[in-house]
Design a protein around this motif. Structure first.
Motif, PDB file in Angstrom:
ATOM      1  N   SER A  79      48.399  33.448  30.873  1.00 42.97           N
ATOM      2  CA  SER A  79      47.232  33.876  31.856  1.00 42.97           C
ATOM      3  C   SER A  79      46.663  35.239  31.642  1.00 42.97           C
ATOM      4  CB  SER A  79      48.043  33.994  33.242  1.00 42.97           C
ATOM      5  OG  SER A  79      47.035  34.031  34.325  1.00 42.97           O
ATOM      6  N   HIS A  80      45.297  35.232  31.374  1.00 41.33           N
ATOM      7  CA  HIS A  80      44.769  36.388  30.735  1.00 41.33           C
ATOM      8  C   HIS A  80      43.805  36.817  31.575  1.00 41.33           C
ATOM      9  CE1 HIS A  80      45.625  34.748  26.517  1.00 41.33           C
ATOM     10  NE2 HIS A  80      46.809  35.129  27.366  1.00 41.33           N
ATOM     11  N   VAL A  81      43.629  38.352  31.744  1.00 43.80           N
ATOM     12  CA  VAL A  81      42.905  38.917  32.413  1.00 43.80           C
ATOM     13  C   VAL A  81      41.285  38.675  31.683  1.00 43.80           C
ATOM     14  CG1 VAL A  81      41.810  41.010  33.514  1.00 43.80           C
ATOM     15  CG2 VAL A  81      44.095  40.839  33.151  1.00 43.80           C
ATOM     16  N   GLY A  82      40.232  37.910  32.405  1.00 40.86           N
ATOM     17  CA  GLY A  82      39.123  37.639  31.779  1.00 40.86           C
ATOM     18  C   GLY A  82      38.169  38.788  31.767  1.00 40.86           C
ATOM     19  N   PRO A  83      36.813  38.572  31.371  1.00 36.47           N
ATOM     20  CA  PRO A  83      35.765  39.742  31.468  1.00 36.47           C
ATOM     21  C   PRO A  83      35.506  39.410  32.954  1.00 36.47           C
ATOM     22  CG  PRO A  83      35.138  37.729  30.335  1.00 36.47           C
ATOM     23  CD  PRO A  83      36.299  37.390  30.442  1.00 36.47           C
ATOM     24  N   ARG A  84      34.730  40.895  33.306  1.00 33.68           N
ATOM     25  CA  ARG A  84      34.158  40.983  34.484  1.00 33.68           C
ATOM     26  C   ARG A  84      33.556  39.862  35.040  1.00 33.68           C
ATOM     27  NH1 ARG A  84      31.096  45.186  33.361  1.00 33.68           N
ATOM     28  NH2 ARG A  84      32.617  46.765  33.578  1.00 33.68           N
ATOM     29  N   ARG A 129      35.703  47.077  25.576  1.00 33.72           N
ATOM     30  CA  ARG A 129      34.658  48.034  25.584  1.00 33.72           C
ATOM     31  C   ARG A 129      33.877  47.982  26.897  1.00 33.72           C
ATOM     32  NH1 ARG A 129      32.782  46.553  19.829  1.00 33.72           N
ATOM     33  NH2 ARG A 129      32.688  44.365  20.677  1.00 33.72           N
ATOM     34  N   GLU A 130      33.979  46.786  27.739  1.00 38.09           N
ATOM     35  CA  GLU A 130      33.022  46.796  28.858  1.00 38.09           C
ATOM     36  C   GLU A 130      33.713  47.306  29.930  1.00 38.09           C
ATOM     37  OE1 GLU A 130      32.750  42.642  29.762  1.00 38.09           O
ATOM     38  OE2 GLU A 130      34.398  42.581  31.126  1.00 38.09           O
ATOM     39  N   LEU A 131      34.849  47.874  29.932  1.00 32.52           N
ATOM     40  CA  LEU A 131      35.766  48.402  31.120  1.00 32.52           C
ATOM     41  C   LEU A 131      35.158  49.595  31.575  1.00 32.52           C
ATOM     42  CD1 LEU A 131      39.515  47.485  30.214  1.00 32.52           C
ATOM     43  CD2 LEU A 131      37.917  46.313  32.047  1.00 32.52           C
ATOM     44  N   THR A 132      35.134  50.049  32.742  1.00 33.08           N
ATOM     45  CA  THR A 132      34.734  51.616  33.198  1.00 33.08           C
ATOM     46  C   THR A 132      36.113  52.175  33.093  1.00 33.08           C
ATOM     47  OG1 THR A 132      35.201  50.972  35.595  1.00 33.08           O
ATOM     48  CG2 THR A 132      33.029  50.617  34.892  1.00 33.08           C
ATOM     49  N   ASP A 133      36.240  53.423  33.344  1.00 35.04           N
ATOM     50  CA  ASP A 133      37.431  54.004  33.400  1.00 35.04           C
ATOM     51  C   ASP A 133      38.139  53.751  34.457  1.00 35.04           C
ATOM     52  OD1 ASP A 133      36.550  55.600  31.132  1.00 35.04           O
ATOM     53  OD2 ASP A 133      35.806  57.348  32.406  1.00 35.04           O
ATOM     54  N   GLU A 134      37.528  53.364  35.717  1.00 30.84           N
ATOM     55  CA  GLU A 134      38.344  53.172  37.076  1.00 30.84           C
ATOM     56  C   GLU A 134      38.951  51.478  36.482  1.00 30.84           C
ATOM     57  OE1 GLU A 134      37.881  51.654  41.658  1.00 30.84           O
ATOM     58  OE2 GLU A 134      36.196  51.693  40.122  1.00 30.84           O
ATOM     59  N   GLU A 135      38.375  50.645  36.154  1.00 27.36           N
ATOM     60  CA  GLU A 135      38.887  49.476  35.895  1.00 27.36           C
ATOM     61  C   GLU A 135      39.857  49.487  34.695  1.00 27.36           C
ATOM     62  OE1 GLU A 135      34.899  46.369  36.334  1.00 27.36           O
ATOM     63  OE2 GLU A 135      35.119  47.600  34.277  1.00 27.36           O
ATOM     64  N   ALA A 136      39.733  50.536  33.674  1.00 26.35           N
ATOM     65  CA  ALA A 136      40.865  50.466  32.686  1.00 26.35           C
ATOM     66  C   ALA A 136      42.045  50.935  33.494  1.00 26.35           C
ATOM     67  CB  ALA A 136      40.479  51.452  31.522  1.00 26.35           C
ATOM     68  N   GLY A 137      41.780  52.044  34.416  1.00 23.71           N
ATOM     69  CA  GLY A 137      43.156  52.334  34.966  1.00 23.71           C
ATOM     70  C   GLY A 137      43.885  51.450  35.880  1.00 23.71           C
TER      71      GLY A 137
END
Length: 694
Positions: free
Chosen positions: A523-528, A558-566
């Motif tokens: 189960s994977h975290v997909g794109p926004r 590379r699409e992740l914002t800093d908040e999303e990456a956190g």
């Protein structure tokens, strides 16, 4: 003379009986019987009455119902001589072999020179019954249909539940009321299929996920199956599973069904699900290293598709490792002249245009980041626009004018030359590169069903497993098109669906848990913005849905914002911290009184820990969620309950609700009878609650 046999575990008893040396039938299957139960009396008590308009006695609903016994339903065997003459066997008892947890019954038909065998085993720890049938003939015969040993359908049941679906919409449950006649499902696509998962659940009246009696079945075969659930005119019910009809294209002297896995539960559908989860994880899948934790997975497909570029891939690998990934999988496009999905399938050599120095620079970079390396293959397929097809057009399965699927044809896996070629090409890639993992895809249905195709694929995978025992294999078939216990006896993970839409995944995973454990369910975290549904979802929901199973990422980091990456780092860290016990946890589907909530409870071995995932799939009909009852806790024990992601509460959740405010200590009795009172939330969000035995 009446003969009877029984198999038992701590939960259930299976009793078979026969009269006058005829084929045995299941005369009891349910809660464990006393050890001193008189089986002959039980056999007599099982018999139904005879009345007007009927035969003078009732034909047996045997392990392989015979047309020659005036059986009023679907026979368990349809076979013809090589000249086309129908053979109507009448089997008589030959021998029985009993072991501690097994039973083998052999019957012969001297007129037609046929031998029928039925084998049963019961696993005392997982409660799984395995049943398998074999037909042997003195001369080659044509097989139309052979059922695995036939089980009765409970007459305390009002409905049956089977599993349908589609690409990006797998594991949809169908509920069909029992009625006179047949519920007949047949998958003739040549693989397990998105559309027809080979499973059936028979809940008894009043059964839910968490309580009541239920029965369940799974046919462990990857080549297409047939299911018959039939109510006879006299009210009896039978359940048959086997290979799809007419899949054996050549006359032979021996035929065998795949194993039919069957289980009875006195603990609702969850009892069936836990049995399947444990049996698959512990008795069928053979991991190369059972001591190694399941790694966080990164797949680059939805980041780059066919645009392979070494500097970009290194950058993506850096970011994936920074998020917590431990395995990097290079997907389609690394080989041949593969710039899109119309060409080069079967040209399994590294593309020098994209990788002038081979795969080594990328693999070394991935290893330097502390990740292992995996790679994509689709071995059973071929593009007409490929070097291999131009050299060997006769290797393709089916006619020249067949409809293509994704611009590809299937290779004829029954041909030894095809299997040898694939083994050599795949072996060269694995031998020349430090590769730990294969994503094995299968992106089209076959032009016709053929059991030899499945056996050929099994043989190739078995040969590769023997040569490269440390390499793990994922079964992918356009997502969930080939998921069954047959392929999983050779592989280690399944790609449940090509959909990374968290809302769709929430529901699919919930239903698939009736058969599949966390350990094998990718189960994977997909794109926004989901590439298959177009839906845009918050990173928190995407991450927690992935954390319910074997977690991974499949997007462009590379699409992740800093908040999303956190957020993603935090959820991944939680998953890693808990994966040792969740690996062996039982996934329990909860009975939610709020239809908007899809909830499950992962309960550790021994019951000391649990985590509840309560996903909100829609807006509740009432203002606040209804209390969510838990299951399988100790009533008089106390549990420390804590909301893991209380910081995710929205401003509209503005009350001082106890679960949001801090840990609670509550009894198991309260949590099961009343349930957890959840905070308010928007749709497409997830509450995650940890419980620890105090």
């Amino acid at each position: 003379m009446i003969q009877c046999w029984r198999l038992d575990d701590s939960r259930q008893s299976l009793v078979l009986g026969s009269h006058k040396d005829r084929l045995a039938e299941v005369v009891y299957w349910g809660p464990r019987l006393p050890d001193d139960e008189d089986l002959t009396t039980l056999y007599d008590a099982h018999a139904i009455d005879v009345t007007g308009g009927m035969l003078d006695s009732n034909p047996e609903l045997s392990l392989c119902p015979e047309a020659t016994r005036s059986f009023p339903g679907q026979p368990g065997l349809i076979v013809r001589a090589t000249d086309g003459t129908p053979m109507l066997p009448k089997f008589c008892f030959a021998e029985a072999q009993e072991t501690t947890n097994g039973l083998s019954l052999v019957y012969t038909d001297t007129t037609n020179a046929l031998t029928y065998s039925a084998r049963f085993s019961i696993h005392p720890r997982t409660h799984m019954i395995e049943a398998q049938a074999t037909l042997e003939a003195s001369a080659p015969v044509h097989l139309h249909w052979l059922s695995a040993p036939v089980f009765p359908g409970s007459q305390q049941s009002d409905e049956m539940i089977d599993v349908a679906g589609r690409w990006c919409g797998e594991f949809q449950l169908n509920r069909t009321p029992w009625s006179a006649g047949i519920r007949y499902r047949e998958n003739r696509t040549g693989r397990t299929g998105h559309e027809h998962f080979p499973g059936l659940i028979v809940p008894c009246r009043g059964a839910t996920n968490t309580q009541g009696h239920a029965y369940a079945f799974h046919y462990g075969w990857s080549g297409g199956h047939r299911m018959v659930a039939e109510e006879l005119p006299d009210g009896r019910r039978q359940i048959q599973f086997g290979h799809a009809a007419r899949m054996e294209t050549e006359p032979k002297t021996r035929f065998e069904t795949a194993p039919l896995y069957a289980v009875f539960s006195d603990d609702g559908i969850n009892g069936c699900g836990v049995a399947f989860q444990r049996h698959l994880r512990d008795e069928i899948v053979t991991f190369p290293n059972t001591e190694r934790p399941r790694p966080v997975h990164y797949n680059c497909w939805e980041a780059i598709y066919f645009n392979h570029n070494l500097p970009e891939l290194k950058d993506i690998a850096d970011r994936a490792a920074g998020l917590g990934a431990e395995r990097f999988v290079l997907d389609d496009g690394w080989f041949g002249n593969r710039d899109d999905d119309t060409q080069a399938l079967s040209d399994w050599e590294v593309d020098p245009r994209k990788y002038p120095d081979g795969l080594t620079p990328l693999i070394d970079h991935v290893h330097g980041l502390g990740m292992t390396f995996g790679i994509w293959f689709e071995p059973e397929m071929i593009n007409p626009d490929s070097d291999v097809f131009r050299a060997n057009p006769h290797w393709a399965l089916g006619s020249e004018d067949q409809i293509l699927g994704r611009q590809q044809m299937a290779l004829n896996m029954a041909l030894p030359d095809v299997r040898d070629f694939l083994f050599d090409r795949i072996s060269a890639v694995l031998r020349d590169n430090d590769i730990e993992y294969i994503k094995w895809d299968h992106n089209r249905v076959l032009p016709m069903p053929d059991a030899a195709q499945t056996r050929g694929s099994y043989e190739l995978i078995d040969r590769l497993r023997a040569a490269f025992p440390d390499v793990e294999i994922e079964s992918c078939a356009s997502g969930g098109g080939r998921i069954d216990f047959g392929i999983l006896s050779r592989t280690h993970r399944v790609w449940l669906s090509d959909s990374n839409d968290a809302l769709e995944r929430l529901k699919m995973q919930h239903n698939a848990a009736i058969f599949l454990p966390m350990a094998v369910t990718g189960s994977h975290v997909g794109p926004r913005k989901c590439h298959t549904s177009g839906r845009i979802m918050d990173i928190r929901f995407r991450a927690w849905v992935a954390a319910q199973r074997h977690m991974g990422f499949e997007m462009d980091p590379r699409e992740l914002t800093d908040e999303e990456a956190g957020v993603l780092k935090d959820v991944t860290s939680w998953w890693k911290t808990n994966r040792d016990w969740t690996y062996r946890a039982d996934i329990l589907r909860l009975d939610s009184p709020d239809d908007a909530i899809v909830a499950e409870q992962h309960l550790s071995e021994g019951g000391e820990k649990f985590v509840v995932f309560a996903g909100k799939a829609a807006t509740s009909d009432q203002i606040s969620p209804r209390p969510l009852p838990l299951t399988r806790l100790t009533p008089d024990a106390k549990y420390r309950i804590e909301l893991v992601n209380r910081a995710d509460a929205e401003a509209l959740s503005r009350g001082d609700q106890a679960l949001k405010s801090g840990p609670l200590v509550l009894s198991g009795g309260y949590l099961m009878a009343h349930g957890l009172t959840l905070p308010w939330s928007f749709p497409d969000t997830m509450w995650v609650i940890e419980g620890t035995l105090v």
